[in-house]
Write a protein that holds these residues in place. Sequence first.
Motif, PDB file in Angstrom:
ATOM      1  N   ARG A 160       3.830  15.594   5.606  1.00  0.00           N
ATOM      2  CA  ARG A 160       4.079  14.235   6.074  1.00  0.00           C
ATOM      3  C   ARG A 160       2.846  13.392   5.746  1.00  0.00           C
ATOM      4  NH1 ARG A 160       4.281  15.330  12.132  1.00  0.00           N
ATOM      5  NH2 ARG A 160       2.553  16.588  11.376  1.00  0.00           N
ATOM      6  N   VAL A 161       3.076  12.193   5.221  1.00  0.00           N
ATOM      7  CA  VAL A 161       1.980  11.357   4.737  1.00  0.00           C
ATOM      8  C   VAL A 161       1.994  10.004   5.438  1.00  0.00           C
ATOM      9  CG1 VAL A 161       1.010  10.205   2.703  1.00  0.00           C
ATOM     10  CG2 VAL A 161       2.050  12.479   2.469  1.00  0.00           C
ATOM     11  N   GLU A 162       0.839   9.588   5.899  1.00  0.00           N
ATOM     12  CA  GLU A 162       0.671   8.261   6.488  1.00  0.00           C
ATOM     13  C   GLU A 162      -0.217   7.444   5.552  1.00  0.00           C
ATOM     14  OE1 GLU A 162       1.378   5.440   9.644  1.00  0.00           O
ATOM     15  OE2 GLU A 162       2.377   7.229   8.903  1.00  0.00           O
ATOM     16  N   VAL A 163      -0.008   6.125   5.509  1.00  0.00           N
ATOM     17  CA  VAL A 163      -0.747   5.237   4.614  1.00  0.00           C
ATOM     18  C   VAL A 163      -1.326   4.081   5.417  1.00  0.00           C
ATOM     19  CG1 VAL A 163      -0.587   3.746   2.581  1.00  0.00           C
ATOM     20  CG2 VAL A 163       0.796   5.837   2.704  1.00  0.00           C
ATOM     21  N   LYS A 164      -2.644   3.866   5.317  1.00  0.00           N
ATOM     22  CA  LYS A 164      -3.332   2.784   6.032  1.00  0.00           C
ATOM     23  C   LYS A 164      -4.376   2.161   5.113  1.00  0.00           C
ATOM     24  CE  LYS A 164      -1.603   3.815  10.210  1.00  0.00           C
ATOM     25  NZ  LYS A 164      -0.728   2.907  10.943  1.00  0.00           N
ATOM     26  N   PHE A 165      -4.225   0.888   4.813  1.00  0.00           N
ATOM     27  CA  PHE A 165      -5.180   0.205   3.945  1.00  0.00           C
ATOM     28  C   PHE A 165      -5.623  -1.109   4.568  1.00  0.00           C
ATOM     29  CE2 PHE A 165      -3.902   3.329   0.989  1.00  0.00           C
ATOM     30  CZ  PHE A 165      -4.863   3.358  -0.018  1.00  0.00           C
ATOM     31  N   SER A 166      -6.736  -1.596   4.065  1.00  0.00           N
ATOM     32  CA  SER A 166      -7.279  -2.866   4.522  1.00  0.00           C
ATOM     33  C   SER A 166      -7.847  -3.604   3.316  1.00  0.00           C
ATOM     34  CB  SER A 166      -8.371  -2.616   5.571  1.00  0.00           C
ATOM     35  OG  SER A 166      -8.790  -3.815   6.158  1.00  0.00           O
ATOM     36  N   ALA A 178       0.832  -1.208   0.000  1.00  0.00           N
ATOM     37  CA  ALA A 178       0.000   0.000   0.000  1.00  0.00           C
ATOM     38  C   ALA A 178       0.866   1.258   0.000  1.00  0.00           C
ATOM     39  CB  ALA A 178      -0.935  -0.011   1.206  1.00  0.00           C
ATOM     40  N   GLU A 179       1.938   1.269   0.789  1.00  0.00           N
ATOM     41  CA  GLU A 179       2.832   2.426   0.829  1.00  0.00           C
ATOM     42  C   GLU A 179       3.488   2.664  -0.526  1.00  0.00           C
ATOM     43  OE1 GLU A 179       5.677   2.041   4.023  1.00  0.00           O
ATOM     44  OE2 GLU A 179       4.078   1.530   5.439  1.00  0.00           O
ATOM     45  N   ILE A 180       3.991   1.602  -1.153  1.00  0.00           N
ATOM     46  CA  ILE A 180       4.637   1.730  -2.466  1.00  0.00           C
ATOM     47  C   ILE A 180       3.628   2.220  -3.507  1.00  0.00           C
ATOM     48  CG2 ILE A 180       5.742   0.436  -4.333  1.00  0.00           C
ATOM     49  CD1 ILE A 180       6.967  -1.356  -2.051  1.00  0.00           C
ATOM     50  N   MET A 181       2.396   1.710  -3.424  1.00  0.00           N
ATOM     51  CA  MET A 181       1.345   2.138  -4.353  1.00  0.00           C
ATOM     52  C   MET A 181       1.140   3.651  -4.268  1.00  0.00           C
ATOM     53  SD  MET A 181      -2.725   1.139  -4.289  1.00  0.00           S
ATOM     54  CE  MET A 181      -2.966   1.914  -2.670  1.00  0.00           C
ATOM     55  N   ILE A 182       0.953   4.182  -3.053  1.00  0.00           N
ATOM     56  CA  ILE A 182       0.717   5.613  -2.876  1.00  0.00           C
ATOM     57  C   ILE A 182       1.966   6.411  -3.257  1.00  0.00           C
ATOM     58  CG2 ILE A 182       0.253   7.435  -1.172  1.00  0.00           C
ATOM     59  CD1 ILE A 182      -2.236   5.819  -1.986  1.00  0.00           C
ATOM     60  N   GLN A 183       3.135   5.922  -2.883  1.00  0.00           N
ATOM     61  CA  GLN A 183       4.382   6.616  -3.207  1.00  0.00           C
ATOM     62  C   GLN A 183       4.543   6.785  -4.713  1.00  0.00           C
ATOM     63  OE1 GLN A 183       7.927   4.637  -1.827  1.00  0.00           O
ATOM     64  NE2 GLN A 183       9.269   6.244  -2.582  1.00  0.00           N
ATOM     65  N   LYS A 184       4.332   5.717  -5.464  1.00  0.00           N
ATOM     66  CA  LYS A 184       4.522   5.774  -6.908  1.00  0.00           C
ATOM     67  C   LYS A 184       3.370   6.505  -7.614  1.00  0.00           C
ATOM     68  CE  LYS A 184       7.779   2.079  -7.378  1.00  0.00           C
ATOM     69  NZ  LYS A 184       8.846   3.034  -7.667  1.00  0.00           N
ATOM     70  N   LEU A 185       2.161   6.316  -7.124  1.00  0.00           N
ATOM     71  CA  LEU A 185       1.004   6.969  -7.724  1.00  0.00           C
ATOM     72  C   LEU A 185       1.122   8.489  -7.659  1.00  0.00           C
ATOM     73  CD1 LEU A 185      -1.907   6.755  -8.905  1.00  0.00           C
ATOM     74  CD2 LEU A 185      -2.722   6.666  -6.540  1.00  0.00           C
TER      75      LEU A 185
END
Length: 196
Positions: A51-57, A23-30
Amino acid sequence: MASGEQIRNGIFSLYTRRFGSVAEIMIQKLLAFKKGLNQFHDLYDPHQALRVEVKFSRGQRKEDSINEENVLQVLENVSDFTSRMFPSTEWHKNKFDCNIQQVKPSEFDLLYYGVFFSDVVVIFKLTPDDLTKAINYSNKQHKGNVGEGQFHLNNKTYEFHLENFFDQKLTYEELGEILKFHSDEESNVKIVHSGK
């Protein structure tokens, strides 16, 4: 390159930390973000200095809880993830509960969160100021964990998030295209995706 179905099945098969890394890599690259400036947040938006936080389920049908009376029956009938997943368009028909937890509002400026469904990834975005009773945010996740909380995406709350915090959605084919770029220069390539 892996098919969309292979990517989805791989994501649904991962354990918690490895799933979080995807999920982190997805948001970083997107969004062409950088790695976090320290260990207290996941990513950094150099364009806006945030600053960015990433939380997925993962969106999966809830299973019965285990108790003394049903433990053997549950073990005999354990289902794999493919029988529990469902498409994003059927969120109101399937009982599910995605816990967005370990949320530390003092440590980020933007929170990207969301759900991997069987058909698409739905991405939401909010700020610490949005963590209110309106989304049933609780700042009491664990005893003694000051400054850390959680909220849930489920049948009762999901529509509110769609109406107020929806950012975009990606098919698994689009996700595969995003993940195949490896350098910072390549991550700035414009990806056309399904959006809103």
